[in-house]
Design an enzyme around this catalytic site. Sequence first.
Site, PDB file in Angstrom:
ATOM      1  N   ARG A 167      79.841  42.616 136.450  1.00 49.77           N
ATOM      2  CA  ARG A 167      78.450  43.336 136.693  1.00 49.77           C
ATOM      3  C   ARG A 167      77.021  42.342 136.503  1.00 49.77           C
ATOM      4  NH1 ARG A 167      81.540  47.887 136.651  1.00 49.77           N
ATOM      5  NH2 ARG A 167      82.465  46.580 135.083  1.00 49.77           N
ATOM      6  N   THR A 168      77.098  41.928 135.212  1.00 50.00           N
ATOM      7  CA  THR A 168      76.022  41.328 134.748  1.00 50.00           C
ATOM      8  C   THR A 168      75.991  40.035 135.489  1.00 50.00           C
ATOM      9  OG1 THR A 168      76.239  42.485 132.655  1.00 50.00           O
ATOM     10  CG2 THR A 168      74.781  40.543 132.728  1.00 50.00           C
TER      11      THR A 168
ATOM     12  N   LYS B   4      86.164  21.051 127.194  1.00 50.24           N
ATOM     13  CA  LYS B   4      86.552  19.891 126.502  1.00 50.24           C
ATOM     14  C   LYS B   4      85.592  19.890 124.933  1.00 50.24           C
ATOM     15  CE  LYS B   4      86.340  17.363 131.079  1.00 50.24           C
ATOM     16  NZ  LYS B   4      85.637  16.472 131.767  1.00 50.24           N
TER      17      LYS B   4
ATOM     18  N   ARG C 294      75.013  34.573 128.390  1.00 50.40           N
ATOM     19  CA  ARG C 294      75.871  35.499 127.848  1.00 50.40           C
ATOM     20  C   ARG C 294      76.809  34.597 126.996  1.00 50.40           C
ATOM     21  NH1 ARG C 294      79.588  40.610 129.884  1.00 50.40           N
ATOM     22  NH2 ARG C 294      77.104  41.274 129.687  1.00 50.40           N
TER      23      ARG C 294
ATOM     24  N   HIS D 145      71.692  43.196 124.344  1.00 53.91           N
ATOM     25  CA  HIS D 145      72.175  43.165 125.874  1.00 53.91           C
ATOM     26  C   HIS D 145      70.789  43.840 126.440  1.00 53.91           C
ATOM     27  CE1 HIS D 145      73.807  42.798 129.710  1.00 53.91           C
ATOM     28  NE2 HIS D 145      74.747  43.486 129.486  1.00 53.91           N
TER      29      HIS D 145
HETATM   30  C1  NCD Z   1      78.502  45.871 128.612  1.00 50.09           C
HETATM   31  C2  NCD Z   1      78.672  44.357 128.084  1.00 50.09           C
HETATM   32  O1  NCD Z   1      79.152  43.385 128.508  1.00 50.09           O
HETATM   33  O2  NCD Z   1      78.124  44.340 126.914  1.00 50.09           O
HETATM   34  N1  NCD Z   1      79.035  45.778 130.306  1.00 50.09           N
HETATM   35  C3  NCD Z   1      77.716  45.345 130.812  1.00 50.09           C
HETATM   36  O3  NCD Z   1      77.242  44.483 130.584  1.00 50.09           O
HETATM   37  N2  NCD Z   1      77.904  46.211 132.072  1.00 50.09           N
HETATM   38  C4  NCD Z   1      79.664  46.767 127.829  1.00 50.09           C
HETATM   39  C5  NCD Z   1      80.934  46.483 127.567  1.00 50.09           C
HETATM   40  O4  NCD Z   1      81.556  45.381 127.734  1.00 50.09           O
HETATM   41  O5  NCD Z   1      81.477  47.572 127.221  1.00 50.09           O
END
Ligand code: NCD
Length: 306
Positions: free
Chosen positions: A56-57, A84, A106, A134
């Site tokens: 999703r993100t 690497k 991320r 997040h």
């Molecule tokens: C979350 C995350 O990656 O922190 N998901 C997301 O970003 N939609 C929550 C999760 O992984 O449970």
Amino acid sequence: MKRHLLEAADLDRDDATLVLDTAAQIDQALAGREVKKLPTLRGRTVVNLFYEDSTRTRISFELAAKRLSADVINFSAKGSSVSKGESLKDTALTLEAMGADAVVVRHWASGAPHRLAHWVRGSVVNAGDGTHEHPTQALLDAYTIRQRLGRLEGVRVAVVGDVLHSRVARSNVGLLHTLGAEVTLVAPPTLLPVGVGSWPAEVSYDLDAVLPKVDVVMMLRVQAERMNASFFPSAREYSRRYGLDARRMGALHDDAIVMHPGPMNRGMEIAAEVADSARSTIVEQVANGVSTRMAVLYLLLGGSPQ
Ligand code: NCD
């Protein structure tokens, strides 16, 4: 607004409200348009730097940048020089040399986006770092609550489940507090972080006692991949005490909503019939993620309104 969005605390109430209002304007501007694209960030470059799996993100940020007409580079650790052994710093300097205006990152290590922010000139947006924060998830959640309930001030929110490993919970507690909502964390004691007493939230171990009193139930995924020990007796036992099934959902008042950031463990923290019910905002959260992230990129990169 600050130059970077690294954690919920980077936003004061005015900033957070500005992001939500901008997202609403973007939604309005794009509604009913055949071509869902604004020219605002034409000529700017957004790099998506993903060291940890994401569906999703990652897609959401990519779509957000593209809908603002930015040039988008998607970089994932797999298949790059990271495998690497290239360090985050060298990767950052490479991106810098290529002229990234924003880096969306991320990373599995808590704090990685903060380090990155020292090395690049562009804006850094934290798209999830370890178990830390997040912030854009919290923004899209706040946007979804406001859209469904019409306000955030005084809204009572239960955040339920694996708080210990959840960057979503940390960012939500901070942002919801900033925006005047009241948060109760509900979890078994083993899944609450040390120091939770200093968070601006109540704590309860009893989901059934909390449900009738809240307007929003935010279910968290049980993050098995971050667990190196046993935090509860069994999945069944967890589900029995902290899972949201149809019977428990019946304890909510008529207008209360059910949220989940995804990905879900259906049948574990949330029953399928709850996830697919009219109270559930799970699909809206995904859609709202795009407009909220467009608002963040737009405000950070300072494009002028079109
Ligand atoms: C979350 C995350 O990656 O922190 N998901 C997301 O970003 N939609 C929550 C999760 O992984 O449970």
